[in-house]
Write a protein that holds these residues in place. Structure first.
Motif, PDB file in Angstrom:
ATOM      1  N   TYR A 146      73.208  64.046  10.424  1.00 25.25           N
ATOM      2  CA  TYR A 146      71.853  64.367  10.883  1.00 25.25           C
ATOM      3  C   TYR A 146      71.882  64.884  12.322  1.00 25.25           C
ATOM      4  CZ  TYR A 146      69.475  62.109   6.905  1.00 25.25           C
ATOM      5  OH  TYR A 146      69.000  61.783   5.669  1.00 25.25           O
ATOM      6  N   PHE A 147      72.689  64.238  13.142  1.00 25.38           N
ATOM      7  CA  PHE A 147      72.793  64.611  14.551  1.00 25.38           C
ATOM      8  C   PHE A 147      73.263  66.065  14.674  1.00 25.38           C
ATOM      9  CE2 PHE A 147      73.997  62.311  18.774  1.00 25.38           C
ATOM     10  CZ  PHE A 147      73.224  63.223  19.488  1.00 25.38           C
ATOM     11  N   GLN A 148      74.225  66.455  13.852  1.00 27.00           N
ATOM     12  CA  GLN A 148      74.725  67.826  13.892  1.00 27.00           C
ATOM     13  C   GLN A 148      73.624  68.840  13.594  1.00 27.00           C
ATOM     14  OE1 GLN A 148      77.465  69.089  14.894  1.00 27.00           O
ATOM     15  NE2 GLN A 148      79.186  67.683  14.568  1.00 27.00           N
ATOM     16  N   MET A 149      72.646  68.427  12.817  1.00 25.83           N
ATOM     17  CA  MET A 149      71.553  69.328  12.435  1.00 25.83           C
ATOM     18  C   MET A 149      70.309  69.123  13.287  1.00 25.83           C
ATOM     19  SD  MET A 149      71.948  69.402   8.280  1.00 25.83           S
ATOM     20  CE  MET A 149      70.981  70.938   8.177  1.00 25.83           C
ATOM     21  N   ASP A 150      70.461  68.374  14.390  1.00 24.45           N
ATOM     22  CA  ASP A 150      69.362  68.091  15.316  1.00 24.45           C
ATOM     23  C   ASP A 150      68.200  67.354  14.658  1.00 24.45           C
ATOM     24  OD1 ASP A 150      70.578  69.203  17.590  1.00 24.45           O
ATOM     25  OD2 ASP A 150      69.967  71.215  16.993  1.00 24.45           O
ATOM     26  N   ARG A 151      68.484  66.606  13.627  1.00 29.79           N
ATOM     27  CA  ARG A 151      67.479  65.756  12.984  1.00 29.79           C
ATOM     28  C   ARG A 151      67.612  64.363  13.608  1.00 29.79           C
ATOM     29  NH1 ARG A 151      68.464  67.367   6.698  1.00 29.79           N
ATOM     30  NH2 ARG A 151      67.093  65.551   6.350  1.00 29.79           N
ATOM     31  N   LEU A 152      67.123  64.277  14.848  1.00 31.64           N
ATOM     32  CA  LEU A 152      67.450  63.130  15.687  1.00 31.64           C
ATOM     33  C   LEU A 152      66.789  61.836  15.241  1.00 31.64           C
ATOM     34  CD1 LEU A 152      67.501  64.751  19.242  1.00 31.64           C
ATOM     35  CD2 LEU A 152      69.315  64.572  17.526  1.00 31.64           C
ATOM     36  N   GLU A 153      65.585  61.897  14.719  1.00 32.31           N
ATOM     37  CA  GLU A 153      64.927  60.673  14.268  1.00 32.31           C
ATOM     38  C   GLU A 153      65.681  60.066  13.087  1.00 32.31           C
ATOM     39  OE1 GLU A 153      60.687  60.708  13.757  1.00 32.31           O
ATOM     40  OE2 GLU A 153      60.447  62.328  15.207  1.00 32.31           O
ATOM     41  N   GLU A 154      66.097  60.919  12.168  1.00 36.96           N
ATOM     42  CA  GLU A 154      66.858  60.433  11.018  1.00 36.96           C
ATOM     43  C   GLU A 154      68.239  59.943  11.447  1.00 36.96           C
ATOM     44  OE1 GLU A 154      65.558  63.349   7.448  1.00 36.96           O
ATOM     45  OE2 GLU A 154      65.791  64.265   9.434  1.00 36.96           O
ATOM     46  N   ALA A 155      68.829  60.618  12.430  1.00 36.32           N
ATOM     47  CA  ALA A 155      70.117  60.174  12.958  1.00 36.32           C
ATOM     48  C   ALA A 155      69.983  58.783  13.569  1.00 36.32           C
ATOM     49  CB  ALA A 155      70.625  61.164  14.000  1.00 36.32           C
ATOM     50  N   GLU A 156      68.942  58.597  14.373  1.00 38.96           N
ATOM     51  CA  GLU A 156      68.732  57.298  15.015  1.00 38.96           C
ATOM     52  C   GLU A 156      68.565  56.188  13.979  1.00 38.96           C
ATOM     53  OE1 GLU A 156      65.655  55.099  18.140  1.00 38.96           O
ATOM     54  OE2 GLU A 156      65.423  57.227  17.680  1.00 38.96           O
ATOM     55  N   GLU A 157      67.828  56.461  12.921  1.00 37.29           N
ATOM     56  CA  GLU A 157      67.614  55.455  11.881  1.00 37.29           C
ATOM     57  C   GLU A 157      68.925  55.080  11.196  1.00 37.29           C
ATOM     58  OE1 GLU A 157      65.584  52.697   9.733  1.00 37.29           O
ATOM     59  OE2 GLU A 157      64.858  53.890  11.433  1.00 37.29           O
ATOM     60  N   ALA A 158      69.754  56.083  10.908  1.00 36.25           N
ATOM     61  CA  ALA A 158      71.048  55.806  10.281  1.00 36.25           C
ATOM     62  C   ALA A 158      71.935  54.987  11.213  1.00 36.25           C
ATOM     63  CB  ALA A 158      71.739  57.118   9.904  1.00 36.25           C
ATOM     64  N   PHE A 159      71.944  55.330  12.500  1.00 38.33           N
ATOM     65  CA  PHE A 159      72.746  54.567  13.460  1.00 38.33           C
ATOM     66  C   PHE A 159      72.239  53.129  13.585  1.00 38.33           C
ATOM     67  CE2 PHE A 159      73.618  58.852  15.595  1.00 38.33           C
ATOM     68  CZ  PHE A 159      74.854  58.975  14.980  1.00 38.33           C
ATOM     69  N   LYS A 160      70.921  52.936  13.508  1.00 36.41           N
ATOM     70  CA  LYS A 160      70.368  51.583  13.542  1.00 36.41           C
ATOM     71  C   LYS A 160      70.875  50.762  12.366  1.00 36.41           C
ATOM     72  CE  LYS A 160      66.007  52.386  16.033  1.00 36.41           C
ATOM     73  NZ  LYS A 160      64.526  52.437  15.881  1.00 36.41           N
ATOM     74  N   ASN A 161      70.932  51.388  11.201  1.00 37.35           N
ATOM     75  CA  ASN A 161      71.420  50.688  10.015  1.00 37.35           C
ATOM     76  C   ASN A 161      72.898  50.328  10.149  1.00 37.35           C
ATOM     77  OD1 ASN A 161      69.039  50.584   8.451  1.00 37.35           O
ATOM     78  ND2 ASN A 161      69.282  52.716   7.874  1.00 37.35           N
ATOM     79  N   ALA A 162      73.683  51.233  10.740  1.00 38.97           N
ATOM     80  CA  ALA A 162      75.102  50.940  10.984  1.00 38.97           C
ATOM     81  C   ALA A 162      75.237  49.786  11.972  1.00 38.97           C
ATOM     82  CB  ALA A 162      75.815  52.180  11.508  1.00 38.97           C
ATOM     83  N   TYR A 163      74.432  49.804  13.012  1.00 42.66           N
ATOM     84  CA  TYR A 163      74.470  48.750  14.021  1.00 42.66           C
ATOM     85  C   TYR A 163      74.090  47.394  13.423  1.00 42.66           C
ATOM     86  CZ  TYR A 163      72.895  45.892  17.947  1.00 42.66           C
ATOM     87  OH  TYR A 163      72.702  44.862  18.824  1.00 42.66           O
ATOM     88  N   ALA A 164      73.084  47.398  12.548  1.00 37.77           N
ATOM     89  CA  ALA A 164      72.576  46.154  11.964  1.00 37.77           C
ATOM     90  C   ALA A 164      73.622  45.449  11.103  1.00 37.77           C
ATOM     91  CB  ALA A 164      71.331  46.428  11.131  1.00 37.77           C
ATOM     92  N   LEU A 165      74.601  46.200  10.591  1.00 41.90           N
ATOM     93  CA  LEU A 165      75.633  45.590   9.755  1.00 41.90           C
ATOM     94  C   LEU A 165      76.655  44.800  10.582  1.00 41.90           C
ATOM     95  CD1 LEU A 165      76.131  48.510   7.227  1.00 41.90           C
ATOM     96  CD2 LEU A 165      75.154  46.256   6.751  1.00 41.90           C
ATOM     97  N   ASN A 166      76.637  45.016  11.906  1.00 46.78           N
ATOM     98  CA  ASN A 166      77.431  44.204  12.840  1.00 46.78           C
ATOM     99  C   ASN A 166      78.916  44.198  12.484  1.00 46.78           C
ATOM    100  OD1 ASN A 166      77.692  42.565  15.127  1.00 46.78           O
ATOM    101  ND2 ASN A 166      77.586  40.685  13.910  1.00 46.78           N
ATOM    102  N   GLY A 167      79.445  45.384  12.226  1.00 49.31           N
ATOM    103  CA  GLY A 167      80.841  45.488  11.843  1.00 49.31           C
ATOM    104  C   GLY A 167      81.650  46.328  12.806  1.00 49.31           C
ATOM    105  N   ALA A 168      82.566  47.122  12.254  1.00 50.39           N
ATOM    106  CA  ALA A 168      83.531  47.869  13.052  1.00 50.39           C
ATOM    107  C   ALA A 168      82.890  48.916  13.940  1.00 50.39           C
ATOM    108  CB  ALA A 168      84.548  48.532  12.125  1.00 50.39           C
ATOM    109  N   TYR A 169      81.737  49.451  13.540  1.00 52.86           N
ATOM    110  CA  TYR A 169      81.109  50.530  14.312  1.00 52.86           C
ATOM    111  C   TYR A 169      79.852  50.073  15.036  1.00 52.86           C
ATOM    112  CZ  TYR A 169      84.370  53.207  11.586  1.00 52.86           C
ATOM    113  OH  TYR A 169      85.531  53.667  11.022  1.00 52.86           O
TER     114      TYR A 169
END
Length: 247
Positions: A208-231
């Motif tokens: 999403y970030f590559q396509m400048d779809r920043l709101e969707e990128a932020e949401e995906a990153f939030k989901n990755a963060y919430a899993l509290n794992g390697a990333y």
């Protein structure tokens, strides 16, 4: 050249990491450094691959003399690379004018981070073959191979891993819309392991970030963060940066 960019302390941390001697906090700190340093990210991959080669030889020949990693690296620069489903790319900090972070440049197809260190070789023969094809420049053949396999399997974990590999190849080929579709397929699979799900969200955010779809990128990153794992830590960095952008 190593002579022009020596960071002995970072090299020491890398050696400790691949030998499983860093705790969770130390591991997070190391990866926060590595993801910003292409040279030492490659160095880390080399150390990991050489360690795997050494371990295999040690198991096959228990009485054989095994050299320490620094010495092996000096004399075995051409050691075989173990192909592993990949997840790590290199941060590009200057691609977005008003942000301190940018989408990763490439998704590595040879190394995966996990809580315990590095994964074993990819179990799926199809994924191994697809990685080899993509690495050799036969991207269309790799994509077709993975798509065909995805159509024939009912195993949700395998389908997620196939889609993750497919999306990674598409991402590296600049096919960001296609990679979004592949990574979305990853995160919609039921009963898959947390690391696969986390990678799906992390790379979906970058697509999403590559396509400048920043709101969707932020949401995906939030989901990755919430899993509290390697990333988790690097995902939080992206969430914090994107949350400051007026949209």
């Amino acid at each position: 050249m190593i002579e022009s960019k020596v960071n002995k302390e970072l090299e020491r941390k890398i050696d400790l990491y691949v030998n499983g001697k860093l705790n969770a906090d130390e591991t997070d700190e190391l990866w926060a450094e590595l993801i910003q340093d292409e040279y030492y990210l490659d160095y880390m991959k080399s150390v990991a691959n050489l360690k795997a080669v050494i371990d295999k030889k040690k198991q096959a020949q228990p009485s054989a003399k095994i050299y320490s990693l620094p010495k092996v690296m000096r004399y075995a620069a051409a050691a075989a690379v173990i192909l592993i489903a990949g997840v790590i790319g290199v941060m590009n900090y200057n691609t977005t004018e008003n942000l301190s972070v940018g989408p990763i440049d490439q998704i590595g197809l040879d190394v995966v981070r996990s809580a315990d260190g590095f994964s074993e070789t990819v179990e799926s023969e199809v994924i191994r073959e697809a990685i080899k094809l993509a690495t050799d420049g036969e991207v269309n053949e790799a994509v077709q191979l993975l798509q065909n396999e995805m159509e024939t399997t009912n195993d949700t974990q395998l389908k997620a891993e196939l889609a993750l590999s497919l999306g990674s190849i598409q991402y590296n080929n600049g096919q960001y819309q296609e990679s979004i579709e592949s990574f979305e397929l990853v995160i919609t699979q039921n009963k898959i392991d947390v690391l696969t799900l986390e990678k799906g969200y992390w790379f979906l955010g970058n697509s999403y970030f590559q396509m400048d779809r920043l709101e969707e990128a932020e949401e995906a990153f939030k989901n990755a963060y919430a899993l509290n794992g390697a990333y988790s830590r690097v995902a939080k960095t992206y969430v914090d940066a994107l949350s400051t952008v007026g949209r």
